[in-house]
Design a protein around this motif. Structure first.
Motif, PDB file in Angstrom:
ATOM      1  N   PRO A  75       0.795  -1.231   0.000  1.00 41.33           N
ATOM      2  CA  PRO A  75       0.000   0.000   0.000  1.00 41.33           C
ATOM      3  C   PRO A  75       0.826   1.279   0.000  1.00 41.33           C
ATOM      4  N   ALA A  76       1.904   1.330   0.774  1.00 41.80           N
ATOM      5  CA  ALA A  76       2.728   2.546   0.819  1.00 41.80           C
ATOM      6  C   ALA A  76       3.340   2.826  -0.554  1.00 41.80           C
ATOM      7  N   GLN A  77       3.779   1.773  -1.222  1.00 42.26           N
ATOM      8  CA  GLN A  77       4.378   1.907  -2.554  1.00 42.26           C
ATOM      9  C   GLN A  77       3.317   2.374  -3.554  1.00 42.26           C
ATOM     10  N   PHE A  78       2.110   1.823  -3.441  1.00 37.63           N
ATOM     11  CA  PHE A  78       1.034   2.199  -4.360  1.00 37.63           C
ATOM     12  C   PHE A  78       0.658   3.666  -4.162  1.00 37.63           C
ATOM     13  N   ILE A  79       0.572   4.109  -2.901  1.00 35.40           N
ATOM     14  CA  ILE A  79       0.226   5.509  -2.632  1.00 35.40           C
ATOM     15  C   ILE A  79       1.328   6.438  -3.138  1.00 35.40           C
ATOM     16  N   SER A  80       2.576   6.038  -2.975  1.00 36.77           N
ATOM     17  CA  SER A  80       3.682   6.830  -3.499  1.00 36.77           C
ATOM     18  C   SER A  80       3.581   6.945  -5.026  1.00 36.77           C
ATOM     19  N   SER A  81       3.260   5.834  -5.690  1.00 35.01           N
ATOM     20  CA  SER A  81       3.073   5.845  -7.148  1.00 35.01           C
ATOM     21  C   SER A  81       1.900   6.743  -7.534  1.00 35.01           C
ATOM     22  N   LEU A  82       0.832   6.688  -6.742  1.00 37.30           N
ATOM     23  CA  LEU A  82      -0.350   7.513  -6.976  1.00 37.30           C
ATOM     24  C   LEU A  82       0.009   9.000  -6.889  1.00 37.30           C
ATOM     25  N   LEU A  83       0.720   9.380  -5.826  1.00 40.23           N
ATOM     26  CA  LEU A  83       1.105  10.786  -5.656  1.00 40.23           C
ATOM     27  C   LEU A  83       2.025  11.240  -6.784  1.00 40.23           C
ATOM     28  N   THR A  84       2.963  10.377  -7.157  1.00 41.45           N
ATOM     29  CA  THR A  84       3.882  10.700  -8.255  1.00 41.45           C
ATOM     30  C   THR A  84       3.106  10.903  -9.550  1.00 41.45           C
ATOM     31  N   ALA A  85       2.117  10.031  -9.806  1.00 35.09           N
ATOM     32  CA  ALA A  85       1.314  10.137 -11.025  1.00 35.09           C
ATOM     33  C   ALA A  85       0.501  11.431 -11.039  1.00 35.09           C
ATOM     34  N   VAL A  86      -0.082  11.804  -9.888  1.00 43.06           N
ATOM     35  CA  VAL A  86      -0.839  13.064  -9.820  1.00 43.06           C
ATOM     36  C   VAL A  86       0.099  14.225 -10.127  1.00 43.06           C
ATOM     37  N   ARG A  87       1.289  14.192  -9.563  1.00 41.65           N
ATOM     38  CA  ARG A  87       2.287  15.250  -9.771  1.00 41.65           C
ATOM     39  C   ARG A  87       2.632  15.366 -11.258  1.00 41.65           C
ATOM     40  N   GLU A  88       2.849  14.216 -11.907  1.00 36.38           N
ATOM     41  CA  GLU A  88       3.197  14.217 -13.331  1.00 36.38           C
ATOM     42  C   GLU A  88       2.025  14.701 -14.189  1.00 36.38           C
ATOM     43  N   LEU A  89       0.818  14.209 -13.886  1.00 37.66           N
ATOM     44  CA  LEU A  89      -0.352  14.568 -14.692  1.00 37.66           C
ATOM     45  C   LEU A  89      -0.705  16.050 -14.574  1.00 37.66           C
ATOM     46  N   THR A  90      -0.339  16.681 -13.474  1.00 34.82           N
ATOM     47  CA  THR A  90      -0.621  18.106 -13.298  1.00 34.82           C
ATOM     48  C   THR A  90       0.571  18.962 -13.728  1.00 34.82           C
ATOM     49  N   GLY A  91       1.549  18.340 -14.380  1.00 38.19           N
ATOM     50  CA  GLY A  91       2.682  19.074 -14.942  1.00 38.19           C
ATOM     51  C   GLY A  91       3.537  19.767 -13.892  1.00 38.19           C
ATOM     52  N   HIS A  92       3.556  19.211 -12.678  1.00 38.77           N
ATOM     53  CA  HIS A  92       4.346  19.775 -11.575  1.00 38.77           C
ATOM     54  C   HIS A  92       3.946  21.215 -11.257  1.00 38.77           C
ATOM     55  N   ARG A  93       2.717  21.599 -11.646  1.00 40.85           N
ATOM     56  CA  ARG A  93       2.234  22.935 -11.314  1.00 40.85           C
ATOM     57  C   ARG A  93       1.860  22.975  -9.838  1.00 40.85           C
ATOM     58  N   PRO A  94       1.861  24.166  -9.242  1.00 40.15           N
ATOM     59  CA  PRO A  94       1.558  24.242  -7.808  1.00 40.15           C
ATOM     60  C   PRO A  94       0.103  23.894  -7.516  1.00 40.15           C
ATOM     61  N   PRO A  95      -0.160  23.342  -6.331  1.00 36.98           N
ATOM     62  CA  PRO A  95      -1.541  23.025  -5.969  1.00 36.98           C
ATOM     63  C   PRO A  95      -2.348  24.301  -5.782  1.00 36.98           C
ATOM     64  N   PRO A  96      -3.661  24.266  -5.969  1.00 34.55           N
ATOM     65  CA  PRO A  96      -4.398  23.081  -6.437  1.00 34.55           C
ATOM     66  C   PRO A  96      -4.482  23.030  -7.957  1.00 34.55           C
ATOM     67  N   THR A  97      -3.856  22.050  -8.555  1.00 34.10           N
ATOM     68  CA  THR A  97      -4.001  21.759  -9.982  1.00 34.10           C
ATOM     69  C   THR A  97      -4.626  20.370 -10.059  1.00 34.10           C
ATOM     70  N   TRP A  98      -5.824  20.288 -10.602  1.00 31.57           N
ATOM     71  CA  TRP A  98      -6.618  19.062 -10.557  1.00 31.57           C
ATOM     72  C   TRP A  98      -6.397  18.182 -11.777  1.00 31.57           C
ATOM     73  N   THR A  99      -6.555  16.868 -11.586  1.00 34.02           N
ATOM     74  CA  THR A  99      -6.548  15.913 -12.690  1.00 34.02           C
ATOM     75  C   THR A  99      -7.668  14.906 -12.454  1.00 34.02           C
ATOM     76  N   HIS A 100      -8.163  14.318 -13.532  1.00 34.11           N
ATOM     77  CA  HIS A 100      -9.242  13.338 -13.430  1.00 34.11           C
ATOM     78  C   HIS A 100      -8.707  11.991 -12.951  1.00 34.11           C
ATOM     79  N   VAL A 101      -9.484  11.328 -12.117  1.00 33.16           N
ATOM     80  CA  VAL A 101      -9.100  10.019 -11.598  1.00 33.16           C
ATOM     81  C   VAL A 101      -8.974   8.999 -12.731  1.00 33.16           C
ATOM     82  N   ASP A 102      -9.788   9.135 -13.796  1.00 32.27           N
ATOM     83  CA  ASP A 102      -9.672   8.219 -14.942  1.00 32.27           C
ATOM     84  C   ASP A 102      -8.269   8.295 -15.554  1.00 32.27           C
ATOM     85  N   LYS A 103      -7.749   9.519 -15.701  1.00 34.17           N
ATOM     86  CA  LYS A 103      -6.386   9.690 -16.240  1.00 34.17           C
ATOM     87  C   LYS A 103      -5.365   9.088 -15.290  1.00 34.17           C
TER      88      LYS A 103
END
Length: 90
Positions: free
Chosen positions: A9-37
């Motif tokens: 689970p810790a590894q999966f959450i880390s991957s999840l956070l990394t993916a959100v960061r990448e999908l939002t182009g490393h822009r500052p929060p709050p930059t939203w992305t769709h869960v489907d993506k």
């Protein structure tokens, strides 16, 4: 209760956070992305696992989500800090 085989689970959450960061182009929060993506980026067919990981990350203050089940997410400053520390807890 049946649990699908997946990374720990810790590894999966880390991957999840990394993916959100990448999908939002490393822009500052709050930059939203769709869960489907996000699910596509993680290359998993298990939406339940993605939703569960999002709930944990939201509970820890690493993500914010919109909807139930979540339809979009944004990483928080805390989530970015966690990634920059390499996922290590203080």
């Amino acid at each position: 209760m049946m649990v699908a085989q997946s990374p720990n689970p810790a590894q999966f959450i880390s991957s999840l956070l990394t993916a959100v960061r990448e999908l939002t182009g490393h822009r500052p929060p709050p930059t939203w992305t769709h869960v489907d993506k996000l699910q596509h980026n993680l290359a998993t067919g298990n939406r339940d696992a993605v939703d569960a990981a999002i709930r944990v990350a939201v509970g820890r203050g690493w993500l914010r989500s919109d909807g139930d089940p979540p339809s979009s997410v944004t990483i928080t400053v805390e989530g970015i800090r966690l990634l920059e520390q390499g996922g290590q807890k203080p």
